[in-house]
Design a protein around this motif. Structure first.
Motif, PDB file in Angstrom:
ATOM      1  N   ALA A 159       7.352  32.259 -61.972  1.00 27.25           N
ATOM      2  CA  ALA A 159       8.482  32.239 -62.905  1.00 27.25           C
ATOM      3  C   ALA A 159       9.302  33.504 -62.678  1.00 27.25           C
ATOM      4  N   PRO A 160      10.611  33.393 -62.613  1.00 25.81           N
ATOM      5  CA  PRO A 160      11.446  34.576 -62.409  1.00 25.81           C
ATOM      6  C   PRO A 160      11.442  35.465 -63.659  1.00 25.81           C
ATOM      7  N   VAL A 161      11.218  36.743 -63.439  1.00 25.44           N
ATOM      8  CA  VAL A 161      11.149  37.713 -64.526  1.00 25.44           C
ATOM      9  C   VAL A 161      11.988  38.922 -64.133  1.00 25.44           C
ATOM     10  N   ILE A 162      12.728  39.454 -65.103  1.00 20.26           N
ATOM     11  CA  ILE A 162      13.503  40.675 -64.857  1.00 20.26           C
ATOM     12  C   ILE A 162      12.533  41.842 -64.840  1.00 20.26           C
ATOM     13  N   ASP A 163      12.523  42.587 -63.752  1.00 19.00           N
ATOM     14  CA  ASP A 163      11.612  43.729 -63.665  1.00 19.00           C
ATOM     15  C   ASP A 163      12.259  44.967 -64.307  1.00 19.00           C
ATOM     16  N   PRO A 164      11.497  46.046 -64.437  1.00 21.87           N
ATOM     17  CA  PRO A 164      12.020  47.247 -65.106  1.00 21.87           C
ATOM     18  C   PRO A 164      13.253  47.866 -64.436  1.00 21.87           C
ATOM     19  N   THR A 165      13.484  47.562 -63.162  1.00 20.48           N
ATOM     20  CA  THR A 165      14.655  48.121 -62.479  1.00 20.48           C
ATOM     21  C   THR A 165      15.892  47.238 -62.625  1.00 20.48           C
ATOM     22  N   GLY A 166      15.748  46.110 -63.332  1.00 22.48           N
ATOM     23  CA  GLY A 166      16.881  45.207 -63.522  1.00 22.48           C
ATOM     24  C   GLY A 166      17.055  44.204 -62.414  1.00 22.48           C
ATOM     25  N   ASP A 167      16.021  43.986 -61.619  1.00 23.90           N
ATOM     26  CA  ASP A 167      16.045  42.990 -60.541  1.00 23.90           C
ATOM     27  C   ASP A 167      15.334  41.726 -61.002  1.00 23.90           C
ATOM     28  N   ILE A 168      15.735  40.606 -60.417  1.00 22.57           N
ATOM     29  CA  ILE A 168      15.058  39.337 -60.646  1.00 22.57           C
ATOM     30  C   ILE A 168      15.085  38.564 -59.330  1.00 22.57           C
ATOM     31  N   GLN A 169      13.989  37.873 -59.042  1.00 18.96           N
ATOM     32  CA  GLN A 169      13.902  37.078 -57.819  1.00 18.96           C
ATOM     33  C   GLN A 169      14.178  35.615 -58.155  1.00 18.96           C
ATOM     34  N   ILE A 170      15.268  35.086 -57.612  1.00 19.47           N
ATOM     35  CA  ILE A 170      15.636  33.681 -57.803  1.00 19.47           C
ATOM     36  C   ILE A 170      15.799  33.069 -56.418  1.00 19.47           C
ATOM     37  N   PRO A 171      15.112  31.954 -56.129  1.00 18.88           N
ATOM     38  CA  PRO A 171      15.318  31.313 -54.829  1.00 18.88           C
ATOM     39  C   PRO A 171      16.801  31.008 -54.627  1.00 18.88           C
ATOM     40  N   SER A 172      17.285  31.233 -53.423  1.00 22.21           N
ATOM     41  CA  SER A 172      18.714  31.050 -53.153  1.00 22.21           C
ATOM     42  C   SER A 172      19.184  29.632 -53.472  1.00 22.21           C
ATOM     43  N   SER A 173      18.317  28.639 -53.294  1.00 24.69           N
ATOM     44  CA  SER A 173      18.707  27.252 -53.566  1.00 24.69           C
ATOM     45  C   SER A 173      18.873  26.975 -55.059  1.00 24.69           C
ATOM     46  N   ALA A 174      18.383  27.851 -55.916  1.00 28.89           N
ATOM     47  CA  ALA A 174      18.506  27.672 -57.365  1.00 28.89           C
ATOM     48  C   ALA A 174      19.493  28.664 -57.979  1.00 28.89           C
ATOM     49  N   TYR A 175      20.055  29.539 -57.155  1.00 36.86           N
ATOM     50  CA  TYR A 175      20.909  30.605 -57.698  1.00 36.86           C
ATOM     51  C   TYR A 175      22.206  30.083 -58.330  1.00 36.86           C
ATOM     52  N   VAL A 176      22.958  29.261 -57.618  1.00 34.06           N
ATOM     53  CA  VAL A 176      24.239  28.777 -58.136  1.00 34.06           C
ATOM     54  C   VAL A 176      24.013  27.980 -59.421  1.00 34.06           C
ATOM     55  N   ARG A 177      22.987  27.153 -59.441  1.00 36.09           N
ATOM     56  CA  ARG A 177      22.676  26.385 -60.649  1.00 36.09           C
ATOM     57  C   ARG A 177      22.364  27.329 -61.809  1.00 36.09           C
ATOM     58  N   THR A 178      21.653  28.409 -61.541  1.00 34.00           N
ATOM     59  CA  THR A 178      21.333  29.399 -62.575  1.00 34.00           C
ATOM     60  C   THR A 178      22.610  29.999 -63.154  1.00 34.00           C
ATOM     61  N   VAL A 179      23.508  30.436 -62.279  1.00 36.81           N
ATOM     62  CA  VAL A 179      24.765  31.062 -62.714  1.00 36.81           C
ATOM     63  C   VAL A 179      25.598  30.063 -63.515  1.00 36.81           C
ATOM     64  N   ARG A 180      25.666  28.823 -63.055  1.00 38.76           N
ATOM     65  CA  ARG A 180      26.436  27.792 -63.786  1.00 38.76           C
ATOM     66  C   ARG A 180      25.853  27.544 -65.174  1.00 38.76           C
ATOM     67  N   MET A 181      24.532  27.504 -65.260  1.00 42.23           N
ATOM     68  CA  MET A 181      23.893  27.267 -66.554  1.00 42.23           C
ATOM     69  C   MET A 181      24.184  28.408 -67.531  1.00 42.23           C
ATOM     70  N   ILE A 182      24.138  29.633 -67.041  1.00 40.91           N
ATOM     71  CA  ILE A 182      24.436  30.779 -67.905  1.00 40.91           C
ATOM     72  C   ILE A 182      25.885  30.700 -68.379  1.00 40.91           C
ATOM     73  N   ALA A 183      26.795  30.424 -67.450  1.00 41.54           N
ATOM     74  CA  ALA A 183      28.221  30.330 -67.807  1.00 41.54           C
ATOM     75  C   ALA A 183      28.447  29.238 -68.854  1.00 41.54           C
ATOM     76  N   GLU A 184      27.777  28.104 -68.694  1.00 46.24           N
ATOM     77  CA  GLU A 184      27.922  27.011 -69.660  1.00 46.24           C
ATOM     78  C   GLU A 184      27.382  27.410 -71.031  1.00 46.24           C
ATOM     79  N   ARG A 185      26.258  28.082 -71.053  1.00 49.49           N
ATOM     80  CA  ARG A 185      25.698  28.525 -72.330  1.00 49.49           C
ATOM     81  C   ARG A 185      26.620  29.511 -73.026  1.00 49.49           C
ATOM     82  N   LEU A 186      27.183  30.430 -72.251  1.00 47.63           N
ATOM     83  CA  LEU A 186      28.060  31.424 -72.847  1.00 47.63           C
ATOM     84  C   LEU A 186      29.378  30.786 -73.318  1.00 47.63           C
TER      85      LEU A 186
END
Length: 189
Positions: A159-186
């Protein structure tokens, strides 16, 4: 990837120039960053689960160190705390791997200790069910393997988790979908 870079992508997708973000009600321009941080892990997990497994990268090996043999060919494998999705699992005596985790409430789960071999898991048609350890941690109930079997191979998506340095690992194939979902929620707020 840094949260700040993800927030810039969310801003662009929402129609804002990330360098000229409007301030929030308190006059703070970092409001978008905080809001993205609040949605990021949940949206990333959801995006990963919506992406076909063959398109994902970043699989991690499952450790067989804590594999427990139970009576009647059942094995219990405690899951890592960051477990999100199973890619595949194969016991040393299985003829093929298994890629599906059935819910603990599945009708086949209650039949794994019966004498009806047609509904029981085995090396040629293994079953994996969700389960819990005696301490209440998430685990996999694995059916059926011979005594002394070991975990030959197993892969999972963390599961992707934000680490203490502000990084998160998201597979590249799921990245655009992640950004779109955040934008839609906001946008819907």
């Amino acid at each position: 990837m840094k949260i700040a870079a993800i927030a810039e992508d969310v801003a662009l997708l929402s129609g804002y120039d990330p360098h000229y973000l409007p301030p929030d009600a308190t006059g703070d321009k970092s409001g978008l960053l905080r809001r993205v941080r609040m949605e990021l892990e949940d949206c990333a997990r959801e995006a990963i689960l919506m992406t076909p497994p063959e398109q994902l990268s970043g699989w991690k090996p499952l450790s067989g160190k804590e594999l427990q043999s139970l009576p009647d060919g059942e094995y219990l494998l405690p899951l890592p705390p960051d477990f999100l999705l199973l890619h595949s699992l194969r016991m040393s005596d299985w003829e093929r791997d298994s890629r599906e985790i059935l819910p603990s409430s599945h009708w086949l789960a209650s039949l794994q200790h019966t004498e009806i071999t047609a509904v029981r898991g085995g090396p040629d048609h293994p079953f994996i069910f969700r389960g819990v350890t005696p301490t209440g941690d998430a685990a996999l109930r694995i059916f059926r393997s011979a005594p002394g079997s070991t975990l030959a191979e197993g892969w999972y998506m963390p599961a992707p988790v934000i680490d203490p340095t502000g990084d998160i690992q998201i597979p590249s194939s799921a990245y655009v979908r992640t950004v779109r979902m955040i934008a839609e929620r906001l946008k819907s707020e």
